[in-house]
Design a protein around this motif. Structure first.
Motif, PDB file in Angstrom:
ATOM      1  N   ILE A 230      34.870 -15.162   5.910  1.00 11.78           N
ATOM      2  CA  ILE A 230      34.755 -15.876   4.639  1.00 11.78           C
ATOM      3  C   ILE A 230      34.914 -17.367   4.912  1.00 11.78           C
ATOM      4  CG2 ILE A 230      35.730 -16.163   2.329  1.00 11.78           C
ATOM      5  CD1 ILE A 230      36.835 -13.287   2.594  1.00 11.78           C
ATOM      6  N   SER A 231      33.865 -18.134   4.617  1.00  9.38           N
ATOM      7  CA  SER A 231      33.846 -19.576   4.885  1.00  9.38           C
ATOM      8  C   SER A 231      34.065 -20.346   3.590  1.00  9.38           C
ATOM      9  CB  SER A 231      32.513 -19.990   5.512  1.00  9.38           C
ATOM     10  OG  SER A 231      32.300 -19.303   6.730  1.00  9.38           O
ATOM     11  N   THR A 232      35.067 -21.232   3.600  1.00 12.61           N
ATOM     12  CA  THR A 232      35.456 -21.994   2.405  1.00 12.61           C
ATOM     13  C   THR A 232      35.289 -23.484   2.674  1.00 12.61           C
ATOM     14  OG1 THR A 232      37.060 -20.267   1.830  1.00 12.61           O
ATOM     15  CG2 THR A 232      37.346 -22.420   0.783  1.00 12.61           C
ATOM     16  N   ASP A 233      34.721 -24.201   1.708  1.00 12.69           N
ATOM     17  CA  ASP A 233      34.449 -25.626   1.923  1.00 12.69           C
ATOM     18  C   ASP A 233      35.646 -26.492   1.535  1.00 12.69           C
ATOM     19  OD1 ASP A 233      34.435 -25.931  -0.847  1.00 12.69           O
ATOM     20  OD2 ASP A 233      32.301 -26.399  -0.995  1.00 12.69           O
ATOM     21  N   ASP A 236      37.536 -26.045  -1.731  1.00 12.33           N
ATOM     22  CA  ASP A 236      38.149 -24.725  -1.890  1.00 12.33           C
ATOM     23  C   ASP A 236      37.196 -23.716  -2.534  1.00 12.33           C
ATOM     24  OD1 ASP A 236      40.372 -23.168  -1.246  1.00 12.33           O
ATOM     25  OD2 ASP A 236      41.112 -23.201  -3.305  1.00 12.33           O
ATOM     26  N   ARG A 237      35.903 -23.866  -2.256  1.00 15.18           N
ATOM     27  CA  ARG A 237      34.872 -22.961  -2.779  1.00 15.18           C
ATOM     28  C   ARG A 237      34.346 -22.103  -1.624  1.00 15.18           C
ATOM     29  NH1 ARG A 237      28.995 -25.343  -4.404  1.00 15.18           N
ATOM     30  NH2 ARG A 237      29.507 -26.405  -2.433  1.00 15.18           N
ATOM     31  N   VAL A 238      34.293 -20.788  -1.822  1.00 18.59           N
ATOM     32  CA  VAL A 238      33.685 -19.910  -0.819  1.00 18.59           C
ATOM     33  C   VAL A 238      32.182 -20.138  -0.846  1.00 18.59           C
ATOM     34  CG1 VAL A 238      33.205 -17.516  -0.175  1.00 18.59           C
ATOM     35  CG2 VAL A 238      35.503 -18.175  -0.918  1.00 18.59           C
TER      36      VAL A 238
END
Length: 262
Positions: A230-233, A236-238
């Protein structure tokens, strides 16, 4: 005391490990082997079945038994993500020289064959919850398979998801013909103005499905690793979710945790 077929299997196992029987070499016919080891053909077949279950030999129906050629091993570590991020902003010529599979296997670009398939899918309950979007939101599903050029099975089964509305800002990212993309997903996100802040990976071991076992070329009894990335920017948005199936007989997970000094 070991049974006779087990003793025969061990003798052949030692021959394989010592190099007396080389990868790709055809074993003597079962009847001849039975004569050599002074046993019955059914007992000989039990011994060969042991080696087949361990992945040491392959049986080709109508042809015979062959010493299995070892498949390339993959070492997947938790430092790879920073390596990918550092690489994402390099010039294209540099990014084209190598990729994450090369990083994990030690192979070169010329050693690999790559396949990609894209389709649009609605977010199911699981993915909607991870992305924090309504169920049914349109996603871009990307299926990746990377093979050793001389091999018959991929290193892993990768299914990646992106929110379609986000990724469509760069139409090039919607076309599987543009894969493999130099710099991978992190460079693709960079073209959208997205920087990753952190990546979470959840891993469990389980038996493979019949389809997974066939595609990965797994012997009976070999498990798989099921990994969700799971990659989050930085807001703090996936932004990306990958489900990866890795063969347990040729994948090593390596975790390095830096510790603060006293």
């Amino acid at each position: 005391m070991a049974k006779k077929y087990e003793r025969i299997a061990e003798a052949l196992r030692q021959d394989i490990r010592a190099g007396q029987l080389r990868p790709g070499e055809k074993l003597t016919a079962e009847t001849k082997l039975a004569e050599q080891y002074r046993t019955s053909v059914p007992t000989m077949r039990d011994a060969l079945r042991e080696l087949h279950a361990e992945g040491l030999i392959d049986k080709r129906h109508g042809i015979g038994n062959f010493v299995r050629k070892p498949r390339p091993r993959v070492e997947r570590n938790n430092e790879r993500h920073q390596w990918e991020k550092d690489r994402a902003r390099l010039v294209q010529a540099e990014r084209e020289k190598t990729g994450s599979t090369e990083h994990d296997t030690g192979l070169t670009v010329s050693d690999l064959a790559f396949k990609a398939d894209f389709r649009e899918v609605p977010a199911n309950e699981d993915l909607a919850a991870v992305f924090s979007v309504p169920e049914g939101t349109l996603l871009l599903e990307r299926n990746y398979r990377t093979f050793p050029r001389e091999g018959d099975a991929p290193f892993s089964l990768v299914t990646s998801y992106l929110v379609h509305e986000v990724v469509s800002a760069n139409p090039d990212l919607l076309d599987a013909a543009n894969e493999p993309w130099a710099g991978g997903t992190q460079n693709q996100l960079l073209t959208l103005g997205i920087e990753l802040d952190h990546i979470e990976e959840r891993i469990m071991a389980r038996p493979p499905t019949a389809e997974e076992a066939e595609e990965l070329g797994l012997q009976k009894g070999v498990s798989v690793f099921q990994l969700r990335k799971i990659s989050t920017d930085t807001t703090d948005r996936v932004v990306e979710v990958s489900d990866v199936i890795l063969p347990g007989d040729r994948t090593e997970m390596v975790f390095t945790t830096p510790l603060a000094r006293w």
